[in-house]
Design a protein around this motif. Structure first.
Motif, mmCIF file in Angstrom:
data_model
loop_
_atom_site.group_PDB
_atom_site.id
_atom_site.type_symbol
_atom_site.label_atom_id
_atom_site.label_comp_id
_atom_site.label_asym_id
_atom_site.label_seq_id
_atom_site.Cartn_x
_atom_site.Cartn_y
_atom_site.Cartn_z
ATOM 1 N N LYS A 125 -45.968 35.388 -1.836
ATOM 2 C CA LYS A 125 -47.015 35.246 -2.844
ATOM 3 C C LYS A 125 -47.855 34.040 -2.463
ATOM 4 O O LYS A 125 -47.359 32.914 -2.408
ATOM 5 C CB LYS A 125 -46.389 35.063 -4.227
ATOM 6 C CG LYS A 125 -47.410 35.171 -5.335
ATOM 7 C CD LYS A 125 -46.767 35.304 -6.703
ATOM 8 C CE LYS A 125 -47.832 35.588 -7.748
ATOM 9 N NZ LYS A 125 -47.233 35.812 -9.078
ATOM 10 N N GLY B 68 -52.982 36.174 -3.265
ATOM 11 C CA GLY B 68 -52.203 37.321 -3.753
ATOM 12 C C GLY B 68 -51.040 37.594 -2.814
ATOM 13 O O GLY B 68 -50.801 36.845 -1.866
ATOM 14 N N PHE B 69 -50.317 38.664 -3.066
ATOM 15 C CA PHE B 69 -49.199 39.024 -2.210
ATOM 16 C C PHE B 69 -49.709 39.295 -0.794
ATOM 17 O O PHE B 69 -50.677 40.039 -0.612
ATOM 18 C CB PHE B 69 -48.473 40.257 -2.755
ATOM 19 C CG PHE B 69 -47.788 39.988 -4.054
ATOM 20 C CD1 PHE B 69 -46.702 39.123 -4.109
ATOM 21 C CD2 PHE B 69 -48.221 40.571 -5.234
ATOM 22 C CE1 PHE B 69 -46.063 38.855 -5.312
ATOM 23 C CE2 PHE B 69 -47.601 40.311 -6.445
ATOM 24 C CZ PHE B 69 -46.517 39.450 -6.477
ATOM 25 N N MET C 171 -39.845 36.666 -2.861
ATOM 26 C CA MET C 171 -40.396 37.958 -2.454
ATOM 27 C C MET C 171 -39.472 38.636 -1.448
ATOM 28 O O MET C 171 -38.843 37.991 -0.638
ATOM 29 C CB MET C 171 -41.764 37.748 -1.819
ATOM 30 C CG MET C 171 -42.840 37.352 -2.797
ATOM 31 S SD MET C 171 -43.055 38.564 -4.112
ATOM 32 C CE MET C 171 -43.374 40.039 -3.144
#
Lengths: 142, 142
Positions: free
Chosen positions: A86, A90-91, B1
Motif C-alpha cells: 500500500k 494506492g495498492f 499486504m
C-alpha cells in the motif's frame, strides 16, 4: 501475432461486491472478491494471475534461451512471488521474485546464471512490467 | 499486504516442449505450449493471463472509484485484449485494450469517462505495465 482476450465482471461495491473473470481459451476463469484479493478467502486475484503470466513466460523463455545456447534444459521450474504494497498512490505491485530450478546437462553455473538473468530482464512479460515492478531472481541448476 | 504465488514448469524444447502453470489459490492452472501461445491450440498463455489480471483489476478498481464518486455501479464488465508483436528485441506485449460497459445510475457520461480514464492509468495492474504496454480504453455507460 495473436491478440489474447480475457474479461471480468464486477457486481456491487468494492468491499461487498463479487467478481468473475475468464479467458477466451476456456481454460481460465473463476471468482474473485475483495477478500480473495486482500484477504485470505479462497479464490484468485489479479496479482496471482500476473505471477502466473510471469512464471509461465519466464519458464518457456529460459527453455528457449538454453536451447539456443546448445545446452537445452529438460525441466525449468519457476515460482513467481508477486508482492503488493500500500503506497500513497494506492495498492502497488512492487516486486516479482522468481525462484528458478533447472535441469540442463552440460552448462556451467556461470553461463546458466548469465542466461537466467538475461531472461529475467528480457522475456515478454518481464518487459511488460519492467521499470514498474522490481524483478528479482534466485536461479539454480539441479 | 499479501504476496501472491504462482508457478510454472516447462519440460523440453521451446517448440516441442510442454508447460503447466498453477496458482497457489488452487483455482488457477492448466497446460500451455508453443501452440497455445503462438498458435491456435487450446490452452492458455501468458498474454491471456495478463489480460485476465488487467480485466479483473480494472473492473474492481472502477467499481471502487464510482463508489467513491457517490455514483456506485451495479455492474462493470471489462474485456481486455492483449496484443503481442514480433519486434527486433523479440515478442513484445504492445497493447492492452479495454472495452468497458458499466451500469452506474446517476452519473453523467462526462464524469464517467474521466473516472474510467483515471482508472485505466491508475489501477495496480495498469501501473505495473504502464510505459511498456499501451493502454487503450473504450468505455460506455449502459
Amino acid at each position: 501475432m495473436p491478440t489474447r482476450h480475457s474479461s471480468a465482471v464486477w457486481e456491487g461495491t468494492l468491499r461487498e461486491g463479487k467478481g468473475t473473470y475468464s479467458g477466451e481459451s476456456g481454460t481460465l476463469g473463476g471468482k474473485y472478491s475483495f477478500g480473495t484479493r486482500f484477504g485470505d478467502e479462497k479464490g484468485s486475484n489479479p496479482e496471482e494471475l500476473l505471477a502466473a503470466a510471469e512464471a509461465a513466460c519466464f519458464s518457456m523463455a529460459l527453455s528457449g534461451a538454453l536451447e539456443r545456447n546448445g545446452t537445452p534444459s529438460t525441466r525449468v521450474e519457476t515460482a513467481a512471488a508477486c508482492t503488493v504494497e500500500k503506497q500513497e498512490i494506492g495498492f502497488t505491485v512492487t516486486t516479482m521474485k522468481l525462484t528458478v530450478r533447472v535441469t540442463a546437462p552440460g552448462i556451467t553455473n556461470e553461463a546458466f546464471q548469465a542466461i537466467a538473468a538475461a531472461t529475467k530482464d528480457g522475456c515478454p512479460i518481464s518487459r511488460a512490467i519492467k521499470g514498474n515492478v522490481a524483478l528479482e531472481i534466485d536461479a539454480a541448476l539441479e
